[in-house]
Design a protein around this motif. Structure first.
Motif, PDB file in Angstrom:
ATOM      1  N   MET A   1     -11.516  28.674  -4.704  1.00 25.35           N
ATOM      2  CA  MET A   1     -10.933  29.655  -4.099  1.00 25.35           C
ATOM      3  C   MET A   1     -10.387  31.277  -4.694  1.00 25.35           C
ATOM      4  SD  MET A   1      -9.447  31.295  -0.019  1.00 25.35           S
ATOM      5  CE  MET A   1      -9.128  30.458   1.166  1.00 25.35           C
ATOM      6  N   THR A   2     -11.359  32.563  -5.330  1.00 26.15           N
ATOM      7  CA  THR A   2     -10.332  33.504  -6.079  1.00 26.15           C
ATOM      8  C   THR A   2      -9.642  34.154  -5.583  1.00 26.15           C
ATOM      9  OG1 THR A   2     -12.327  35.364  -4.863  1.00 26.15           O
ATOM     10  CG2 THR A   2     -13.267  33.826  -6.291  1.00 26.15           C
ATOM     11  N   ARG A   3      -8.791  34.553  -6.214  1.00 23.95           N
ATOM     12  CA  ARG A   3      -8.092  35.771  -6.042  1.00 23.95           C
ATOM     13  C   ARG A   3      -8.168  36.932  -4.641  1.00 23.95           C
ATOM     14  NH1 ARG A   3      -5.024  37.642 -10.729  1.00 23.95           N
ATOM     15  NH2 ARG A   3      -4.728  40.076  -9.679  1.00 23.95           N
ATOM     16  N   LYS A   4      -9.247  36.969  -4.988  1.00 18.67           N
ATOM     17  CA  LYS A   4      -9.704  38.368  -4.241  1.00 18.67           C
ATOM     18  C   LYS A   4     -10.178  37.676  -2.791  1.00 18.67           C
ATOM     19  CE  LYS A   4     -13.106  41.624  -5.015  1.00 18.67           C
ATOM     20  NZ  LYS A   4     -15.036  42.212  -5.402  1.00 18.67           N
ATOM     21  N   THR A   5     -10.677  36.137  -2.585  1.00 21.01           N
ATOM     22  CA  THR A   5     -10.985  35.681  -1.420  1.00 21.01           C
ATOM     23  C   THR A   5      -9.970  35.289  -0.554  1.00 21.01           C
ATOM     24  OG1 THR A   5     -12.733  34.936  -2.577  1.00 21.01           O
ATOM     25  CG2 THR A   5     -12.541  34.017  -0.542  1.00 21.01           C
ATOM     26  N   LEU A   6      -8.661  35.203  -1.525  1.00 20.00           N
ATOM     27  CA  LEU A   6      -6.804  34.759  -1.253  1.00 20.00           C
ATOM     28  C   LEU A   6      -6.812  35.993  -0.348  1.00 20.00           C
ATOM     29  CD1 LEU A   6      -6.386  32.129  -1.087  1.00 20.00           C
ATOM     30  CD2 LEU A   6      -4.810  32.892  -2.708  1.00 20.00           C
ATOM     31  N   LEU A   7      -7.117  36.959  -1.119  1.00 14.14           N
ATOM     32  CA  LEU A   7      -6.322  38.438  -0.989  1.00 14.14           C
ATOM     33  C   LEU A   7      -6.845  38.977   0.574  1.00 14.14           C
ATOM     34  CD1 LEU A   7      -3.818  40.618  -1.358  1.00 14.14           C
ATOM     35  CD2 LEU A   7      -5.844  41.433  -2.549  1.00 14.14           C
ATOM     36  N   ARG A   8      -8.101  38.533   0.537  1.00 10.74           N
ATOM     37  CA  ARG A   8      -8.842  39.067   1.723  1.00 10.74           C
ATOM     38  C   ARG A   8      -8.640  37.821   3.076  1.00 10.74           C
ATOM     39  NH1 ARG A   8     -14.685  38.330   0.449  1.00 10.74           N
ATOM     40  NH2 ARG A   8     -14.966  39.516  -0.029  1.00 10.74           N
ATOM     41  N   THR A   9      -8.652  36.865   3.215  1.00 12.93           N
ATOM     42  CA  THR A   9      -8.065  35.737   3.523  1.00 12.93           C
ATOM     43  C   THR A   9      -6.791  36.183   4.879  1.00 12.93           C
ATOM     44  OG1 THR A   9      -9.359  34.399   2.922  1.00 12.93           O
ATOM     45  CG2 THR A   9      -8.044  33.272   4.821  1.00 12.93           C
ATOM     46  N   ALA A  10      -5.476  36.431   3.367  1.00 19.40           N
ATOM     47  CA  ALA A  10      -4.688  36.695   3.600  1.00 19.40           C
ATOM     48  C   ALA A  10      -4.402  38.202   5.097  1.00 19.40           C
ATOM     49  CB  ALA A  10      -3.842  36.886   2.643  1.00 19.40           C
ATOM     50  N   LEU A  11      -5.111  39.320   4.273  1.00 12.86           N
ATOM     51  CA  LEU A  11      -4.751  40.488   4.855  1.00 12.86           C
ATOM     52  C   LEU A  11      -5.878  40.777   6.808  1.00 12.86           C
ATOM     53  CD1 LEU A  11      -5.494  43.125   1.643  1.00 12.86           C
ATOM     54  CD2 LEU A  11      -2.830  42.773   3.431  1.00 12.86           C
ATOM     55  N   PHE A  12      -6.948  39.523   6.100  1.00 11.51           N
ATOM     56  CA  PHE A  12      -7.580  39.411   7.607  1.00 11.51           C
ATOM     57  C   PHE A  12      -6.625  38.769   8.470  1.00 11.51           C
ATOM     58  CE2 PHE A  12      -9.893  37.262  10.562  1.00 11.51           C
ATOM     59  CZ  PHE A  12     -10.700  38.743  10.712  1.00 11.51           C
ATOM     60  N   CYS A  13      -5.695  37.588   8.443  1.00 13.25           N
ATOM     61  CA  CYS A  13      -5.339  37.251   9.483  1.00 13.25           C
ATOM     62  C   CYS A  13      -3.946  38.043   9.641  1.00 13.25           C
ATOM     63  CB  CYS A  13      -4.303  35.726   8.386  1.00 13.25           C
ATOM     64  SG  CYS A  13      -5.525  34.686   8.316  1.00 13.25           S
ATOM     65  N   ALA A  14      -3.145  39.270   8.747  1.00 18.96           N
ATOM     66  CA  ALA A  14      -2.192  39.785   8.950  1.00 18.96           C
ATOM     67  C   ALA A  14      -2.817  40.977  10.030  1.00 18.96           C
ATOM     68  CB  ALA A  14      -2.375  40.811   8.161  1.00 18.96           C
ATOM     69  N   GLY A  15      -3.594  41.148   9.507  1.00 17.82           N
ATOM     70  CA  GLY A  15      -4.298  42.157  10.911  1.00 17.82           C
ATOM     71  C   GLY A  15      -4.782  41.437  12.088  1.00 17.82           C
ATOM     72  N   ALA A  16      -5.570  40.575  12.209  1.00 17.28           N
ATOM     73  CA  ALA A  16      -5.621  39.659  13.583  1.00 17.28           C
ATOM     74  C   ALA A  16      -3.881  40.037  13.901  1.00 17.28           C
ATOM     75  CB  ALA A  16      -6.523  38.616  13.169  1.00 17.28           C
ATOM     76  N   ALA A  17      -3.177  39.019  13.098  1.00 13.17           N
ATOM     77  CA  ALA A  17      -1.850  39.416  14.071  1.00 13.17           C
ATOM     78  C   ALA A  17      -1.585  40.259  14.221  1.00 13.17           C
ATOM     79  CB  ALA A  17      -0.609  38.660  12.981  1.00 13.17           C
ATOM     80  N   LEU A  18      -1.627  41.461  13.779  1.00 11.97           N
ATOM     81  CA  LEU A  18      -1.259  42.925  14.162  1.00 11.97           C
ATOM     82  C   LEU A  18      -2.396  43.394  15.216  1.00 11.97           C
ATOM     83  CD1 LEU A  18      -0.995  44.761  10.531  1.00 11.97           C
ATOM     84  CD2 LEU A  18       0.340  43.969  12.362  1.00 11.97           C
ATOM     85  N   VAL A  19      -2.999  43.005  15.689  1.00  8.76           N
ATOM     86  CA  VAL A  19      -3.745  43.743  17.058  1.00  8.76           C
ATOM     87  C   VAL A  19      -3.213  42.407  17.981  1.00  8.76           C
ATOM     88  CG1 VAL A  19      -5.691  42.975  17.517  1.00  8.76           C
ATOM     89  CG2 VAL A  19      -6.291  44.123  15.525  1.00  8.76           C
TER      90      VAL A  19
END
Lengths: 46, 295
Positions: A1-19
């Motif tokens: 997994m590239t760094r960009k994909t990792l960051l995207r996944t982490a932020l996506f989880c954060a976004g979903a958690a915030l919602v």
């Protein structure tokens, strides 16, 4: 997994958690309450 | 070789469908009233005033300002989370394909007059939208929130989409005499901003989007890690600049924060290094051309 994909996944989880947190704390209800009324201030009517 | 079909480009059709979908409450236009159903608890990804008679969902920027204004009572988790998800999944594809005000700007630019091309000046002006985001969409609403006064400063003083879709469409309806009686100095100011912005869009490509839109500024911050969009294959790119020359936005390279992912650069790249992707899946590229002529 590239760094960009990792960051995207982490932020996506954060976004979903915030919602989910936002729905739980009444944020979605606030959006609805504001959006169902004509906001005269918002559209420049004073 | 297949014969090329005439008709609007797929992106233009997506823009039209998005504008219709955002404003699917057609009865509202006839009645001069806004939709008040439960869908309005959800934001659409693009700029679309929720006081538009046709709007079926909330505007993310209006919702953000109101959430910041209410942040003394509860943190703005919901709207920030939605913006994060929109930005990560779609990035500025939203600006290029899913924003009704973006569509209007592109249509205005088709008016045949002498155009203002991008330059060093326009490259400096693009920073303005980040300032507007920080001041009008966050800082001022947050400052007034401390005094328990809700003030959506961008909507109130600048937003031309709100003036056009909300105010003008509501005021034009014969049954809204009460609203017409409320017009005053602020409305004259907002109407002047609207006229200036629309006039600027005739001369400069997507002038509002490039220089003023705080929503575009938010999405541009996430553009580089967004799942969907124009991507450059660095192993093929020779840095010839053909993509920058063909682009009407103030990009430094295809797919950067200023790129709205229209895909015009895909066929312009001599090295076939640019494609439109969803992650690793190529949706449009040198080997998968767009099937229709541009509108």
């Amino acid at each position: 997994m590239t760094r960009k994909t990792l960051l995207r996944t982490a932020l996506f989880c954060a976004g979903a958690a915030l919602v989910i947190l936002g729905i739980a704390n009444g944020g979605a209800r606030d959006v609805l309450a504001k959006a169902v009324k004509i906001c005269s201030e918002c559209i420049g009517l004073g | 070789m297949g014969r090329r079909r005439r008709g609007p480009a797929p992106r233009r059709l997506i823009q039209l469908y998005a504008a219709l979908l955002y404003n699917a409450h057609l009865r509202g236009f006839a009645e001069g009233k806004i939709y008040t159903g439960p869908l309005k608890s959800v934001c659409v990804p693009g700029l679309n005033c929720y006081s538009c008679p046709g709007a079926v969902a909330a505007c993310p920027l209006g919702a953000l300002q109101n959430a910041v204004a209410a942040s003394a009572d509860r943190p703005a988790f919901y709207v920030v989370g939605l913006l994060l998800l929109f930005g990560l999944l779609l990035g500025r594809v939203i600006c290029g394909s899913l924003c009704p005000f973006g569509l209007l700007q592109e249509l205005l630019y088709r008016i045949p007059v002498k155009k203002v091309r991008k330059s060093a000046v326009t490259r400096k002006l693009i920073r303005l939208k980040y300032g507007i985001l920080a001041v009008f969409a966050v800082a001022v609403p947050a400052w007034f929130a401390l005094r328990r006064l809700p003030l959506p400063a961008f909507c109130k003083f600048i937003c031309p989409a709100g003036t056009l879709e909300g105010a003008v469409l509501l005021l034009l309806h014969p049954g809204n005499g009460e609203l017409r009686a409320m017009t005053g100095g602020l409305f004259v100011w907002k109407l002047a901003v609207l006229v200036l912005v629309l006039a600027a869009c005739v001369f400069a490509f997507r002038a509002f989007c490039r220089f003023l839109c705080p929503l575009g500024a938010i999405y541009s911050l996430m553009s580089r890690i967004a799942l969907l969009g124009v991507k450059t294959d660095r192993t093929r790119c020779t840095g010839c600049g053909a993509c920058v020359r063909v682009c009407r936005m103030d990009i430094r390279y295809a797919g950067d924060g200023e790129c709205v992912h229209c895909g015009d650069c895909i066929s312009a790249c001599p090295e076939k290094a640019i494609s439109f992707r969803a992650g690793k899946i190529v949706l449009r590229g040198p080997d998968i051309p767009e099937r229709r002529e541009r509108l």
